[in-house]
Design a protein around this motif. Sequence first.
Motif, PDB file in Angstrom:
ATOM      1  N   UNK A 176     -12.191  -5.515  -6.145  1.00 52.99           N
ATOM      2  CA  UNK A 176     -10.995  -5.698  -5.322  1.00 52.99           C
ATOM      3  C   UNK A 176     -10.526  -4.375  -4.718  1.00 52.99           C
ATOM      4  N   UNK A 177     -10.603  -3.316  -5.484  1.00 52.67           N
ATOM      5  CA  UNK A 177     -10.132  -2.014  -5.013  1.00 52.67           C
ATOM      6  C   UNK A 177     -10.962  -1.543  -3.820  1.00 52.67           C
ATOM      7  N   UNK A 178     -12.260  -1.641  -3.933  1.00 46.42           N
ATOM      8  CA  UNK A 178     -13.128  -1.183  -2.842  1.00 46.42           C
ATOM      9  C   UNK A 178     -12.946  -2.041  -1.591  1.00 46.42           C
ATOM     10  N   UNK A 179     -12.588  -3.313  -1.767  1.00 40.10           N
ATOM     11  CA  UNK A 179     -12.379  -4.177  -0.608  1.00 40.10           C
ATOM     12  C   UNK A 179     -11.091  -3.830   0.133  1.00 40.10           C
ATOM     13  N   UNK A 180     -10.122  -3.205  -0.569  1.00 40.63           N
ATOM     14  CA  UNK A 180      -8.834  -2.902   0.041  1.00 40.63           C
ATOM     15  C   UNK A 180      -8.724  -1.473   0.567  1.00 40.63           C
ATOM     16  N   UNK A 181      -9.637  -0.600   0.214  1.00 37.74           N
ATOM     17  CA  UNK A 181      -9.595   0.792   0.682  1.00 37.74           C
ATOM     18  C   UNK A 181     -10.539   0.952   1.869  1.00 37.74           C
TER      19      UNK A 181
ATOM     20  N   UNK B  53      -4.382   9.092   2.881  1.00 43.25           N
ATOM     21  CA  UNK B  53      -5.077   7.807   2.989  1.00 43.25           C
ATOM     22  C   UNK B  53      -4.197   6.736   2.347  1.00 43.25           C
ATOM     23  N   UNK B  54      -4.470   5.505   2.699  1.00 45.55           N
ATOM     24  CA  UNK B  54      -3.737   4.397   2.100  1.00 45.55           C
ATOM     25  C   UNK B  54      -4.546   3.808   0.957  1.00 45.55           C
ATOM     26  N   UNK B  55      -3.886   3.647  -0.173  1.00 45.08           N
ATOM     27  CA  UNK B  55      -4.541   3.032  -1.327  1.00 45.08           C
ATOM     28  C   UNK B  55      -3.673   1.872  -1.811  1.00 45.08           C
ATOM     29  N   UNK B  56      -4.266   0.826  -2.357  1.00 41.34           N
ATOM     30  CA  UNK B  56      -3.476  -0.315  -2.833  1.00 41.34           C
ATOM     31  C   UNK B  56      -2.638   0.048  -4.047  1.00 41.34           C
ATOM     32  N   UNK B  57      -1.445  -0.490  -4.099  1.00 37.95           N
ATOM     33  CA  UNK B  57      -0.599  -0.289  -5.281  1.00 37.95           C
ATOM     34  C   UNK B  57      -1.273  -0.911  -6.502  1.00 37.95           C
TER      35      UNK B  57
ATOM     36  N   UNK C 297      -3.485  -5.587  -7.581  1.00 40.09           N
ATOM     37  CA  UNK C 297      -3.862  -4.525  -6.648  1.00 40.09           C
ATOM     38  C   UNK C 297      -3.370  -4.901  -5.258  1.00 40.09           C
ATOM     39  N   UNK C 298      -2.545  -4.028  -4.650  1.00 36.34           N
ATOM     40  CA  UNK C 298      -2.034  -4.296  -3.315  1.00 36.34           C
ATOM     41  C   UNK C 298      -1.294  -5.601  -3.202  1.00 36.34           C
ATOM     42  N   UNK C 299      -0.618  -6.010  -4.260  1.00 34.05           N
ATOM     43  CA  UNK C 299       0.124  -7.266  -4.255  1.00 34.05           C
ATOM     44  C   UNK C 299      -0.703  -8.473  -4.619  1.00 34.05           C
ATOM     45  N   UNK C 300      -1.989  -8.296  -4.851  1.00 30.17           N
ATOM     46  CA  UNK C 300      -2.870  -9.409  -5.227  1.00 30.17           C
ATOM     47  C   UNK C 300      -3.099  -9.433  -6.723  1.00 30.17           C
ATOM     48  N   UNK C 301      -2.654 -10.479  -7.377  1.00 25.69           N
ATOM     49  CA  UNK C 301      -2.912 -10.642  -8.810  1.00 25.69           C
ATOM     50  C   UNK C 301      -4.361 -11.076  -8.988  1.00 25.69           C
ATOM     51  N   UNK C 302      -5.098 -10.312  -9.776  1.00 24.16           N
ATOM     52  CA  UNK C 302      -6.512 -10.618 -10.001  1.00 24.16           C
ATOM     53  C   UNK C 302      -6.608 -11.801 -10.962  1.00 24.16           C
ATOM     54  N   UNK C 303      -6.882 -12.968 -10.397  1.00 25.09           N
ATOM     55  CA  UNK C 303      -6.833 -14.214 -11.167  1.00 25.09           C
ATOM     56  C   UNK C 303      -7.899 -14.277 -12.253  1.00 25.09           C
TER      57      UNK C 303
ATOM     58  N   UNK D 184       0.851  -1.175   0.000  1.00 23.06           N
ATOM     59  CA  UNK D 184       0.000   0.000   0.000  1.00 23.06           C
ATOM     60  C   UNK D 184       0.886   1.223   0.000  1.00 23.06           C
ATOM     61  N   UNK D 185       0.344   2.341  -0.457  1.00 24.38           N
ATOM     62  CA  UNK D 185       1.106   3.572  -0.425  1.00 24.38           C
ATOM     63  C   UNK D 185       0.305   4.642   0.288  1.00 24.38           C
ATOM     64  N   UNK D 186       1.042   5.527   0.963  1.00 21.78           N
ATOM     65  CA  UNK D 186       0.402   6.665   1.610  1.00 21.78           C
ATOM     66  C   UNK D 186       0.267   7.750   0.575  1.00 21.78           C
ATOM     67  N   UNK D 187      -0.943   8.156   0.278  1.00 25.13           N
ATOM     68  CA  UNK D 187      -1.217   9.053  -0.842  1.00 25.13           C
ATOM     69  C   UNK D 187      -1.545  10.445  -0.350  1.00 25.13           C
ATOM     70  N   UNK D 188      -0.706  11.406  -0.713  1.00 25.00           N
ATOM     71  CA  UNK D 188      -1.040  12.804  -0.522  1.00 25.00           C
ATOM     72  C   UNK D 188      -1.581  13.276  -1.847  1.00 25.00           C
ATOM     73  N   UNK D 189      -2.803  13.798  -1.874  1.00 23.03           N
ATOM     74  CA  UNK D 189      -3.510  13.981  -3.126  1.00 23.03           C
ATOM     75  C   UNK D 189      -2.867  15.050  -3.990  1.00 23.03           C
ATOM     76  N   UNK D 190      -2.260  14.609  -5.083  1.00 28.15           N
ATOM     77  CA  UNK D 190      -1.662  15.493  -6.066  1.00 28.15           C
ATOM     78  C   UNK D 190      -2.010  14.918  -7.430  1.00 28.15           C
ATOM     79  N   UNK D 191      -1.926  15.703  -8.504  1.00 34.02           N
ATOM     80  CA  UNK D 191      -2.269  15.188  -9.821  1.00 34.02           C
ATOM     81  C   UNK D 191      -1.353  15.736 -10.884  1.00 34.02           C
TER      82      UNK D 191
END
Length: 446
Positions: free
Chosen positions: A343-348, A373-377, A298-304, A9-16
């Motif tokens: 998967x994304x919503x389950x990890x956030x 906030x923490x978001x999955x890689x 996502x977050x190290x989980x390969x979506x099988x 996971x990464x700590x995200x400071x909101x930038x774009x």
Amino acid sequence: MEYSKHSLFMSLTIVLVFLLVSPSCGTSRQLQEKKSIGIRAELKHVDSGKNMTKFERIRQGMKRGHHRLQKLRAMVLASGDSQLTAPIHAGNGEFLMELSIGTPPSSYSAIVDTGSDLIWTQCKPCTQCFDQPTPIFDPKKSKSFTKLPCENSLCKALPESSCSDGCEYLYTYGDYSSTQGRMASETFTFKSSDSKNVQIPKIGFGCGDDNEGDGFQQGAGLVGLGRGPLSLISQLKESKFAYCMASIDDGNKTSPLFMGSLLPASLNKSNSVLKTTPLVQNPSQPSFYYLSLEGISLGGTRLKSIDKTTFALQDDGSGGLIIDSGTTITYLDNSAFQEVKKEFTSQVDLPLDDSGAAGLDVCFKLPSESTEVKVPKFVFHFEGADLDLPGDNYMISDSSLGLLCLAMASSSGMSILGNVQQQNMLVVHDLQKETLSFQHTKCDQL
């Protein structure tokens, strides 16, 4: 934003950010045939200079991107329609290039499009022309203007042409915009960032005196960078070009585009690894740059449930994934997007927002007391190369709305890797080796 390379996971400071790449140009020169060239052009975003927040820029680009996606879908459907008589093309885009045509040179801004081939501008006398920010090109005032004869190879490469007063063309885009006129050759002048000019004679282009539709009013025409013989890249007879899209945070930043054999020095100096994946050919859409996407993590989980067949090209030319500078966010095949969303919503660990206020499918309510906030890689697994996205390349936020959103959406017919996901990344196209390479780079420092 700081995070461990090995963190899931990464700590995200909101930038774009938005970016585009470029090899540097040396001294001014009049280019001769068979000499290797090196051009650096500066691209600016179509919303450059406007008083907009970064989220507003993204949303505006998303509106244009939705229209572009509809065009691309239309192209895919049209490629399988044997009744279609006039081929259509992507057109439009998110970046403008400053260049000049003729002798003496006449300056104008052109939309840069990696999804089509033809180079064209509006020409006098106009039977129908849209409003443009610069004077319309007058071929009678140029000493180097020459009409192309019908037997010219570029005329033969046109999807639709006729022969009357030389070679006449019709080029139609997916939103039913079109340009029509004469094919000609001219001297094109590119102004590099070091204020030195590079002149290239005998570039074939469309001199359009009947141009319809509202998709091109940000500029005065279009420069195609696709894979076909009419594109600028093909006419330069150079096998490499690269771009690096600068951050959208600053609307005045430009993004470098490099054409020719030169590549940025950062390729050799950067600590970031240059990764390479094959370009894939689609006979039904030969101008596009297709990549082989084999999976997503996502977050190290390969979506099988997402494997290489999900994004495979079909026999009718549909499916697959293209990399495109003219589409803002990434669009994934709907079946894959639904798996990503789940998967994304389950990890956030944030409450979901279903208001639709942001115009995106996956949004979360931001906590009022924190901007981190923490978001999955997020990792795209391409053939031979993994693209590990920085948080700013897939998450966008708006503090006034209190939302944090995934900058992706679903599609059908084809998938697109958009320019938000490419920002601050050097993207190198090698058409001789049929590869695409990418490297994390600070584009505004190239």
